[in-house]
Design a protein around this motif. Structure first.
Motif, PDB file in Angstrom:
ATOM      1  N   TRP A 132       0.821  -1.208   0.000  1.00  9.96           N
ATOM      2  CA  TRP A 132       0.000   0.000   0.000  1.00  9.96           C
ATOM      3  C   TRP A 132       0.861   1.267   0.000  1.00  9.96           C
ATOM      4  CZ3 TRP A 132      -3.936   2.470  -1.400  1.00  9.96           C
ATOM      5  CH2 TRP A 132      -4.339   3.652  -0.779  1.00  9.96           C
ATOM      6  N   GLU A 133       1.982   1.237   0.685  1.00  7.69           N
ATOM      7  CA  GLU A 133       2.861   2.408   0.706  1.00  7.69           C
ATOM      8  C   GLU A 133       3.358   2.741  -0.698  1.00  7.69           C
ATOM      9  OE1 GLU A 133       3.573   4.538   3.137  1.00  7.69           O
ATOM     10  OE2 GLU A 133       2.133   3.442   4.384  1.00  7.69           O
ATOM     11  N   VAL A 134       3.705   1.730  -1.468  1.00  8.04           N
ATOM     12  CA  VAL A 134       4.156   1.963  -2.843  1.00  8.04           C
ATOM     13  C   VAL A 134       2.992   2.424  -3.713  1.00  8.04           C
ATOM     14  CG1 VAL A 134       5.255   0.929  -4.866  1.00  8.04           C
ATOM     15  CG2 VAL A 134       5.979   0.248  -2.580  1.00  8.04           C
ATOM     16  N   VAL A 135       1.842   1.768  -3.571  1.00  7.21           N
ATOM     17  CA  VAL A 135       0.668   2.142  -4.362  1.00  7.21           C
ATOM     18  C   VAL A 135       0.271   3.582  -4.068  1.00  7.21           C
ATOM     19  CG1 VAL A 135      -1.787   1.681  -4.736  1.00  7.21           C
ATOM     20  CG2 VAL A 135      -0.186  -0.226  -4.531  1.00  7.21           C
ATOM     21  N   LYS A 136       0.248   3.947  -2.812  1.00 11.44           N
ATOM     22  CA  LYS A 136      -0.130   5.295  -2.409  1.00 11.44           C
ATOM     23  C   LYS A 136       0.826   6.340  -2.985  1.00 11.44           C
ATOM     24  CE  LYS A 136       0.424   6.169   1.890  1.00 11.44           C
ATOM     25  NZ  LYS A 136       0.261   6.171   3.364  1.00 11.44           N
ATOM     26  N   GLN A 137       2.099   6.012  -3.011  1.00 12.95           N
ATOM     27  CA  GLN A 137       3.100   6.934  -3.532  1.00 12.95           C
ATOM     28  C   GLN A 137       2.989   7.120  -5.038  1.00 12.95           C
ATOM     29  OE1 GLN A 137       7.080   5.681  -2.663  1.00 12.95           O
ATOM     30  NE2 GLN A 137       8.037   7.341  -3.803  1.00 12.95           N
ATOM     31  N   GLU A 138       2.613   6.061  -5.748  1.00 16.90           N
ATOM     32  CA  GLU A 138       2.613   6.091  -7.215  1.00 16.90           C
ATOM     33  C   GLU A 138       1.250   6.405  -7.825  1.00 16.90           C
ATOM     34  OE1 GLU A 138       5.142   5.711  -9.231  1.00 16.90           O
ATOM     35  OE2 GLU A 138       6.700   5.102  -7.815  1.00 16.90           O
ATOM     36  N   PHE A 139       0.179   6.417  -7.022  1.00 18.58           N
ATOM     37  CA  PHE A 139      -1.154   6.411  -7.603  1.00 18.58           C
ATOM     38  C   PHE A 139      -1.471   7.658  -8.420  1.00 18.58           C
ATOM     39  CE2 PHE A 139      -5.712   7.210  -7.585  1.00 18.58           C
ATOM     40  CZ  PHE A 139      -6.179   6.018  -8.115  1.00 18.58           C
ATOM     41  N   ILE A 140      -1.270   8.835  -7.869  1.00  9.40           N
ATOM     42  CA  ILE A 140      -1.680  10.059  -8.557  1.00  9.40           C
ATOM     43  C   ILE A 140      -0.972  10.198  -9.900  1.00  9.40           C
ATOM     44  CG2 ILE A 140      -1.753  12.578  -8.452  1.00  9.40           C
ATOM     45  CD1 ILE A 140      -3.696  11.219  -6.581  1.00  9.40           C
ATOM     46  N   GLY A 141       0.354  10.073  -9.899  1.00 10.45           N
ATOM     47  CA  GLY A 141       1.103  10.185 -11.153  1.00 10.45           C
ATOM     48  C   GLY A 141       0.723   9.117 -12.152  1.00 10.45           C
ATOM     49  N   SER A 142       0.479   7.896 -11.671  1.00  8.99           N
ATOM     50  CA  SER A 142       0.114   6.802 -12.574  1.00  8.99           C
ATOM     51  C   SER A 142      -1.282   6.997 -13.144  1.00  8.99           C
ATOM     52  CB  SER A 142       0.193   5.456 -11.833  1.00  8.99           C
ATOM     53  OG  SER A 142       1.506   5.195 -11.399  1.00  8.99           O
ATOM     54  N   TYR A 143      -2.199   7.506 -12.324  1.00  9.90           N
ATOM     55  CA  TYR A 143      -3.570   7.732 -12.798  1.00  9.90           C
ATOM     56  C   TYR A 143      -3.599   8.794 -13.890  1.00  9.90           C
ATOM     57  CZ  TYR A 143      -8.614   8.499 -12.649  1.00  9.90           C
ATOM     58  OH  TYR A 143      -9.936   8.607 -12.991  1.00  9.90           O
ATOM     59  N   LEU A 144      -2.854   9.878 -13.697  1.00  9.40           N
ATOM     60  CA  LEU A 144      -2.776  10.906 -14.736  1.00  9.40           C
ATOM     61  C   LEU A 144      -2.055  10.377 -15.977  1.00  9.40           C
ATOM     62  CD1 LEU A 144      -1.907  14.019 -12.524  1.00  9.40           C
ATOM     63  CD2 LEU A 144      -4.139  13.363 -13.460  1.00  9.40           C
ATOM     64  N   SER A 145      -1.054   9.526 -15.764  1.00  9.55           N
ATOM     65  CA  SER A 145      -0.331   8.932 -16.896  1.00  9.55           C
ATOM     66  C   SER A 145      -1.232   8.034 -17.723  1.00  9.55           C
ATOM     67  CB  SER A 145       0.871   8.126 -16.385  1.00  9.55           C
ATOM     68  OG  SER A 145       1.791   8.945 -15.696  1.00  9.55           O
ATOM     69  N   TYR A 146      -2.222   7.417 -17.081  1.00  9.50           N
ATOM     70  CA  TYR A 146      -3.166   6.545 -17.781  1.00  9.50           C
ATOM     71  C   TYR A 146      -3.857   7.303 -18.910  1.00  9.50           C
ATOM     72  CZ  TYR A 146      -7.529   3.896 -18.420  1.00  9.50           C
ATOM     73  OH  TYR A 146      -8.604   3.222 -18.960  1.00  9.50           O
ATOM     74  N   PHE A 147      -4.327   8.504 -18.624  1.00  2.00           N
ATOM     75  CA  PHE A 147      -4.991   9.297 -19.651  1.00  2.00           C
ATOM     76  C   PHE A 147      -3.981   9.876 -20.642  1.00  2.00           C
ATOM     77  CE2 PHE A 147      -7.861   9.342 -16.003  1.00  2.00           C
ATOM     78  CZ  PHE A 147      -9.032   8.915 -16.603  1.00  2.00           C
ATOM     79  N   GLY A 148      -2.768  10.167 -20.167  1.00  4.76           N
ATOM     80  CA  GLY A 148      -1.724  10.626 -21.081  1.00  4.76           C
ATOM     81  C   GLY A 148      -1.350   9.572 -22.102  1.00  4.76           C
ATOM     82  N   LEU A 149      -1.263   8.317 -21.669  1.00  7.93           N
ATOM     83  CA  LEU A 149      -0.945   7.228 -22.589  1.00  7.93           C
ATOM     84  C   LEU A 149      -2.085   6.995 -23.581  1.00  7.93           C
ATOM     85  CD1 LEU A 149       0.673   4.631 -20.145  1.00  7.93           C
ATOM     86  CD2 LEU A 149       1.834   6.088 -21.805  1.00  7.93           C
ATOM     87  N   LEU A 150      -3.318   7.079 -23.093  1.00  6.47           N
ATOM     88  CA  LEU A 150      -4.453   6.943 -24.011  1.00  6.47           C
ATOM     89  C   LEU A 150      -4.405   8.018 -25.095  1.00  6.47           C
ATOM     90  CD1 LEU A 150      -7.448   6.165 -21.605  1.00  6.47           C
ATOM     91  CD2 LEU A 150      -6.248   4.579 -23.117  1.00  6.47           C
ATOM     92  N   PHE A 151      -4.034   9.230 -24.718  1.00  7.84           N
ATOM     93  CA  PHE A 151      -3.940  10.319 -25.684  1.00  7.84           C
ATOM     94  C   PHE A 151      -2.845  10.057 -26.710  1.00  7.84           C
ATOM     95  CE2 PHE A 151      -1.999  14.367 -26.988  1.00  7.84           C
ATOM     96  CZ  PHE A 151      -3.088  14.968 -27.605  1.00  7.84           C
ATOM     97  N   LEU A 152      -1.657   9.639 -26.257  1.00  5.53           N
ATOM     98  CA  LEU A 152      -0.538   9.399 -27.172  1.00  5.53           C
ATOM     99  C   LEU A 152      -0.844   8.247 -28.131  1.00  5.53           C
ATOM    100  CD1 LEU A 152       2.587   9.773 -24.841  1.00  5.53           C
ATOM    101  CD2 LEU A 152       1.729  11.392 -26.534  1.00  5.53           C
TER     102      LEU A 152
END
Length: 317
Positions: A132-152
């Motif tokens: 959970w500590e790793v997930v919590k640290q990475e979640f926001i950036g990864s969630y925004l990256s999800y839409f960035g990858l869809l766009f690219l």
């Protein structure tokens, strides 16, 4: 000899096509309890919620089809349905919740792998709190990256589809790269493109076969679950009632919720296979694992690899 995957050296190895498959299922055999516990605690609520919201969207579309049947031309009905779908709060909620579910699933699997990247073998189990500590640290950036990858990838498909197809395979390594190396969006994208250069077909073949296997499994288990739910619904009189629309909607929501739950256990093998592809490509390009073994000389026995039994060349795959 099966690896226990209790240290970083177990991951950072060159593997041919078949060895990536065997490593994936060896890992699941060694860590199914710990990884399964993390998935239940961190991903299960989002999986059920995503399934329910998806079922509500599908039910809304079905109800519009029934209501609009026999009125107007097909094209006008389709345009009206699309317009109402985009105006529905369930549609936009489904996009948000689906992204959260996907991110929690992906990050939980890769956070668990990251916690196992220890310099020396250890029998200490990975706790849900560590994951959970790793997930919590990475979640926001990864969630925004999800839409960035869809766009690219979407932009790539606009240009004759070939760039989009290439990027969709290359960026399949995005999240394992981001979690393990701790890089930002642009740097992670560049790293993925460098890693798959010359190994795109290897990555595509691994994705294709693993996805095909998981698709068959999902179809079989999904069909069995649908049959069981339909039988139970019929036994309790929920299908053949005067309010057919409401009973059908309830049936759709239940099936979607169970499908979301099933996805939580079906897709980790694909994510793990891509993780082993990532470690394989990093080792071929950077030799990180070899450097670590050299640094451990005199501290612990280094594993001996027989080049005749572990070929470095993958051929086309």
């Amino acid at each position: 000899m099966r690896l226990a995957f209790t240290q970083e050296a177990d991951f950072r190895q060159r593997r041919d096509f078949g060895q990536k498959f065997s490593a994936t299922f060896d890992f699941i055999g060694a860590h199914w309890r710990g990884l399964g516990q993390a998935l239940l605690y961190l991903v299960l609520p989002a999986a059920i919620l995503q399934g329910i919201v998806t079922g509500l969207v599908q039910n809304q579309i079905l109800s519009k089809v029934v209501q609009g049947s026999g009125t107007g031309t097909n094209r006008l009905r389709q345009m009206a349905m699309v317009t109402e779908m985009y105006q529905s709060p369930f549609y936009w909620a489904n996009i948000v919740v689906s992204g959260i579910f996907i991110m929690l699933l992906v990050l939980t699997v890769y956070a668990y792998v990251k916690c196992l990247l220890r310099p020396m073998p250890s029998s200490e189990p990975i706790s849900v709190r560590q994951v959970w500590e790793v997930v919590k640290q990475e979640f926001i950036g990864s969630y925004l990256s999800y839409f960035g990858l869809l766009f690219l990838v979407g932009i790539g498909f606009v240009f004759l589809a070939i760039p989009g197809f290439y990027l969709s395979v290359a960026f399949s390594l995005f999240y394992i790269t981001k979690v393990v190396e701790g890089t930002g969006f642009g740097e992670t994208c560049s790293r993925c493109l460098r890693l798959v250069r010359g190994k795109w077909w290897s990555t595509f073949g691994l994705m294709f076969l693993m996805t095909m296997m998981l698709g068959i499994a999902l179809g079989v288990f999904g069909g069995v679950l649908s049959s069981i739910v339909y039988f139970l619904a019929g036994s309790f009189g929920l299908v053949h009632t005067s309010e057919a629309g409401s009973s059908t909607g309830l049936f759709t929501v239940i099936i979607s919720a169970l499908t979301g739950l099933l996805n939580m256990f079906i897709y980790p093998p694909l994510l793990l296979a891509l993780a082993f592809q990532y470690f394989n490509l990093v080792e071929r390009r950077d030799g990180t694992g070899l450097h670590q073994l050299v640094g451990q000389i005199g501290q612990a026995p280094a594993p001996v690899q027989n080049a005749a039994l572990r070929p470095d060349e993958e051929g086309e795959y």
